[in-house]
Design a protein around this motif. Structure first.
Motif, PDB file in Angstrom:
ATOM      1  N   GLN A   1       0.832  -1.208   0.000  1.00  0.00           N
ATOM      2  CA  GLN A   1       0.000   0.000   0.000  1.00  0.00           C
ATOM      3  C   GLN A   1       0.866   1.256   0.000  1.00  0.00           C
ATOM      4  O   GLN A   1       0.576   2.223  -0.715  1.00  0.00           O
ATOM      5  N   LEU A   2       1.917   1.244   0.799  1.00  0.00           N
ATOM      6  CA  LEU A   2       2.821   2.394   0.832  1.00  0.00           C
ATOM      7  C   LEU A   2       3.565   2.533  -0.491  1.00  0.00           C
ATOM      8  O   LEU A   2       3.820   3.652  -0.960  1.00  0.00           O
ATOM      9  N   LEU A   3       3.904   1.402  -1.109  1.00  0.00           N
ATOM     10  CA  LEU A   3       4.538   1.446  -2.424  1.00  0.00           C
ATOM     11  C   LEU A   3       3.586   2.059  -3.446  1.00  0.00           C
ATOM     12  O   LEU A   3       3.994   2.858  -4.298  1.00  0.00           O
ATOM     13  N   GLY A   4       2.298   1.704  -3.356  1.00  0.00           N
ATOM     14  CA  GLY A   4       1.310   2.283  -4.256  1.00  0.00           C
ATOM     15  C   GLY A   4       1.197   3.783  -4.074  1.00  0.00           C
ATOM     16  O   GLY A   4       1.075   4.535  -5.056  1.00  0.00           O
ATOM     17  N   LEU A   5       1.241   4.247  -2.823  1.00  0.00           N
ATOM     18  CA  LEU A   5       1.242   5.687  -2.551  1.00  0.00           C
ATOM     19  C   LEU A   5       2.458   6.351  -3.172  1.00  0.00           C
ATOM     20  O   LEU A   5       2.361   7.406  -3.815  1.00  0.00           O
ATOM     21  N   HIS A   6       3.625   5.719  -2.992  1.00  0.00           N
ATOM     22  CA  HIS A   6       4.865   6.265  -3.550  1.00  0.00           C
ATOM     23  C   HIS A   6       4.777   6.386  -5.069  1.00  0.00           C
ATOM     24  O   HIS A   6       5.172   7.413  -5.644  1.00  0.00           O
ATOM     25  N   GLU A   7       4.268   5.360  -5.724  1.00  0.00           N
ATOM     26  CA  GLU A   7       4.165   5.381  -7.186  1.00  0.00           C
ATOM     27  C   GLU A   7       3.214   6.476  -7.652  1.00  0.00           C
ATOM     28  O   GLU A   7       3.457   7.155  -8.655  1.00  0.00           O
ATOM     29  N   GLN A   8       2.135   6.684  -6.920  1.00  0.00           N
ATOM     30  CA  GLN A   8       1.184   7.730  -7.291  1.00  0.00           C
ATOM     31  C   GLN A   8       1.797   9.112  -7.113  1.00  0.00           C
ATOM     32  O   GLN A   8       1.632   9.996  -7.966  1.00  0.00           O
ATOM     33  N   LEU A   9       2.517   9.299  -6.025  1.00  0.00           N
ATOM     34  CA  LEU A   9       3.195  10.579  -5.814  1.00  0.00           C
ATOM     35  C   LEU A   9       4.266  10.818  -6.876  1.00  0.00           C
ATOM     36  O   LEU A   9       4.466  11.942  -7.347  1.00  0.00           O
ATOM     37  N   ARG A  10       4.953   9.745  -7.258  1.00  0.00           N
ATOM     38  CA  ARG A  10       6.002   9.866  -8.276  1.00  0.00           C
ATOM     39  C   ARG A  10       5.414  10.311  -9.614  1.00  0.00           C
ATOM     40  O   ARG A  10       5.989  11.135 -10.316  1.00  0.00           O
ATOM     41  N   LYS A  11       4.242   9.761  -9.973  1.00  0.00           N
ATOM     42  CA  LYS A  11       3.602  10.150 -11.233  1.00  0.00           C
ATOM     43  C   LYS A  11       3.178  11.614 -11.208  1.00  0.00           C
ATOM     44  O   LYS A  11       3.252  12.314 -12.215  1.00  0.00           O
TER      45      LYS A  11
END
Length: 470
Positions: A39-49
């Motif tokens: 879930q935290l990885l998903g947050l990171h990927e969304q912030l990165r985009k």
């Protein structure tokens, strides 16, 4: 705010599948939500985009094989640093992506379904305001609902905030924190499972000059008046016998504006008062009462013979400050990560410009150290907005196209560089962020270990405003 991931848990899969590791995210030492690495990885990927990889802090990499206990602990530490760094970043920490992630995670962790409920919000004088909200309503939604119930105009909402408090036996409020945009007030207060915890509406600015804006409105005037009367009755505002007589006379005449004008001249008007605690100033282990307001921290102490002494520390002379938390290991042995530790010890320490060429650290040990720090930062923010020619009306986060964004005037406020230390041999300070932060510090060995030990890490925040009289 104080973000930490003090422990991990091994949990069973939803349908009896393989176990997984869950990370408990705490805010100010209280469980906010429980999330998985994915879930935290998903947050990171969304912030990165949204913001680009160069803006984001490093995220712990994936592993092909199962993690050993040591690797789980290493990942926990890395995730804690990541969450702290994102929250401290002015852009990332205020993003709707970050805040909505935490709100959803909070609701899921506490297993609170979305439904309409009645939420009780107190005014400073103890008066109750019942508002109908959704359990999934965020802080600004609830604030707007309270304002609507009170008939407070939209352009005055930004002068007030919701605070999470603990109501003591005498009816006084012990302030826990200002409710933030990343939390759901109904879930935050009910998840504590204690009738002691309440939500209170209180003005959220420090400069009494802004009272004029609020007093022009009947509801705003009544809110300020009720708060001031309550603060005087609790002894938060210092009043002489003659001043008390004058105030009583104005109260009997129902002259609210005149009452407030007189109150504005009194010591500690508009201050937040904290529970009794301990400081190392003017001497070690000195019992003090700390109040925050008027761009300063006030420390009151009772000397032998019951003589009251007060020391004031101006925000503009604080070179930097830090909040540290330490959790001693239990005596008689070691403990697994995050398990079986003693009570958290919180300290607020600030380096103060005592004179033109002398800096000194002052440390306050209090369970409310984080709240004190939040007050310091908000005083600095207000001073900086005023210095830049902005208005605190624009400090309110407003809805734009369904999302919350900071006003341009607030984003434009820049922090001056750190003061140069008069001591050339002093190790240079690194300003980690323009946002206040505090790290969760892990086992410092044995109970009673000094919080200034070398393995203690602190995040420093300093918004330097030069004192013209130096």
């Amino acid at each position: 705010m104080h973000f930490s991931i003090p422990e991990t848990e091994s949990r069973s899969g939803d349908s009896g599948g393989s176990a997984y590791v869950a990370y408990n995210i705490h805010v100010n030492g209280v469980l906010h939500c429980r999330v998985r690495y994915s879930q935290l990885l998903g947050l990171h990927e969304q912030l990165r985009k949204e913001y680009g990889a160069n803006v984001l802090p490093a995220f712990p990499p994936k592993k092909l094989f199962s993690l050993t206990p040591a690797e789980v602990e290493q990942r926990r530490e890395q995730l804690e640093k990541y969450m702290q760094a994102v929250r401290q970043d002015p852009l990332l920490g205020s993003s709707e992506t970050f805040n909505s992630f935490l709100r959803r995670a909070q609701q899921e962790t506490q297993q609170v379904p979305t439904e309409e409920v009645s939420l009780e919000v107190l005014l400073s004088n103890g008066q109750k305001v019942l508002v109908n909200v959704l359990t999934s309503d965020q802080t600004e939604d609830v604030l707007e609902a309270v304002a609507a119930k009170l008939d407070l105009p939209d352009d005055l909402i930004g002068y007030f905030s919701l605070f999470l408090v603990r109501e003591k036996e005498d009816g006084a409020f012990s302030f826990v924190r200002k409710l933030q945009e990343f939390e759901l007030p109904y879930v935050s207060v009910t998840s504590l499972r204690s009738q002691e915890y309440k939500i209170v509406l209180r003005k959220s600015y420090w400069d009494s000059a802004y009272d004029d804006d609020v007093m022009e409105n009947r509801v705003g005037l009544n809110l300020l008046y009720a708060q001031t009367v309550a603060d005087i009755e609790r002894g938060w505002i210092l009043v002489t016998k003659e001043q008390h007589r004058q105030l009583k006379s104005l109260q009997e005449k129902v002259s609210k504006k005149e009452f407030l004008r007189l109150a504005q001249t009194l010591r500690h008007y508009g201050y937040l008062r904290f529970d009794a605690c301990v400081a190392d100033f003017p001497e070690k282990d000195c019992p003090v009462v700390v109040s925050a307001g008027n761009s300063e921290l006030s420390l009151q102490l009772r000397l032998p013979g019951q003589q009251l002494r007060e020391g004031s520390f101006r925000v503009t002379r604080m070179r930097c400050w830090r909040v540290t938390s330490s959790v001693p290991l239990p005596s008689g042995g070691t403990s697994s990560p995050g398990r079986g530790r003693g009570e958290v010890r919180l300290e607020l320490a600030f380096e103060y410009l005592m004179s033109k060429d002398r800096l000194q650290w002052v440390t306050i040990t209090s369970p409310q150290a984080i709240m004190m720090s939040i007050c310091l930062q908000s005083m600095v923010d207000e001073l900086m907005v005023k210095k830049s020619g902005g208005s605190i009306r624009k400090m309110l986060r407003r809805r734009v196209g369904g999302t919350l964004r900071r006003s341009d005037s607030q984003q434009a406020v820049k922090s001056p560089p750190l003061l140069e230390s008069p001591d050339a041999s002093r190790e240079s300070m690194v300003k980690l962020s323009s946002k206040l932060s505090a790290v969760s510090l892990r086992g410092i060995g044995t109970p009673g270990t000094d919080a200034s030990a070398s393995d203690v890490h602190g995040n420093f925040a300093f918004e330097g405003i030069g004192d013209e009289d130096l």
